[in-house]
Scaffold this active site. Sequence first.
Site, PDB file in Angstrom:
ATOM      1  N   ASP A  73      28.853   2.262  66.303  1.00 57.15           N
ATOM      2  CA  ASP A  73      28.118   1.172  66.091  1.00 57.15           C
ATOM      3  C   ASP A  73      26.826   1.586  66.865  1.00 57.15           C
ATOM      4  OD1 ASP A  73      27.855  -1.582  66.092  1.00 57.15           O
ATOM      5  OD2 ASP A  73      29.044  -2.188  67.781  1.00 57.15           O
ATOM      6  N   GLY A  74      25.913   0.388  66.550  1.00 53.84           N
ATOM      7  CA  GLY A  74      24.482   0.443  66.794  1.00 53.84           C
ATOM      8  C   GLY A  74      23.767  -0.793  66.954  1.00 53.84           C
ATOM      9  N   GLU A 106      22.608   1.682  63.558  1.00 53.50           N
ATOM     10  CA  GLU A 106      23.855   2.163  62.958  1.00 53.50           C
ATOM     11  C   GLU A 106      23.848   3.413  62.234  1.00 53.50           C
ATOM     12  OE1 GLU A 106      26.447   0.410  63.094  1.00 53.50           O
ATOM     13  OE2 GLU A 106      25.813  -1.820  63.354  1.00 53.50           O
ATOM     14  N   ASP A 161      30.984  -1.168  61.212  1.00 48.58           N
ATOM     15  CA  ASP A 161      30.980  -2.588  61.113  1.00 48.58           C
ATOM     16  C   ASP A 161      29.540  -2.711  60.096  1.00 48.58           C
ATOM     17  OD1 ASP A 161      29.117  -2.708  62.990  1.00 48.58           O
ATOM     18  OD2 ASP A 161      30.524  -3.749  64.539  1.00 48.58           O
ATOM     19  N   HIS A 193      33.555  -7.045  66.526  1.00 50.98           N
ATOM     20  CA  HIS A 193      34.100  -8.019  67.403  1.00 50.98           C
ATOM     21  C   HIS A 193      35.367  -8.808  66.996  1.00 50.98           C
ATOM     22  CE1 HIS A 193      29.981  -7.338  69.079  1.00 50.98           C
ATOM     23  NE2 HIS A 193      29.544  -7.813  67.970  1.00 50.98           N
ATOM     24  N   ASP A 221      30.445  -0.559  70.539  1.00 52.06           N
ATOM     25  CA  ASP A 221      29.741  -1.562  71.021  1.00 52.06           C
ATOM     26  C   ASP A 221      29.250  -1.669  72.307  1.00 52.06           C
ATOM     27  OD1 ASP A 221      28.522  -4.047  70.130  1.00 52.06           O
ATOM     28  OD2 ASP A 221      29.852  -4.755  71.744  1.00 52.06           O
TER      29      ASP A 221
END
Length: 230
Positions: free
Chosen positions: A84-85, A122, A144, A199, A209
Amino acid sequence: MAKSKKFYAVARGRNPGIYTEWFGPGGAEEQIRAVKGARYKGFSTREEAERWLGNPSTEPLKSAGKAERGDASVTENSVIVYTDGGALGNPGPGGYGAVIIDGDKRTELSQGFRLTTNNRMELAACIAALKTLKKPSDVVLYSDSSYVVNGITKGWAGKWRANNWMRTKDEAALNPDLWARLLELVEFHRVRFVWVRGHAGNRENERCDELARKAAAGPGKIEDKGYIRK
């Protein structure tokens, strides 16, 4: 509408029993990962799980649910990667987080940058994770980011590279430096990219995250030399 699977019975694995989480530390997936001949199954109720566990069928899990497993081809030798980023303000201070699960070994990575974008972080997360694998590996990478997953699975990044990093005849592709590095790593390894909803309660995605946010907000940020200010 089919009932969601909330209980996971592991008949043959590291710690047989019933679990209420699929992913994450202590979850069912951790119990069967890299276990040859693992036997497990997902159920809507604990009663069903207990009944099956008392007399498990000979078939491996067919119904844990594509949502929990990401519909990915996970084998006993697969390296599992979550990434994640993001950037605060986009553009703004940013960071990435990654979790690499290779058998019994778990590695977490993170890094912050002074000025960058969501998409660059990302991509950077995927690159950092794959760079830790020194020999060609089977990898299932969960992200994601539709930008990242579609860029690889739909062949967009490969087309941009073939067209000298032009997205269209008149429009340049963004982030060619990072796409080029990611494509090299994808060609070195055997990587399956799987999109997961952010999320949404996936423990490892939430952990990534958290790592990314802390890196973006904390000290030790470095310059994203490839970011072009507009």
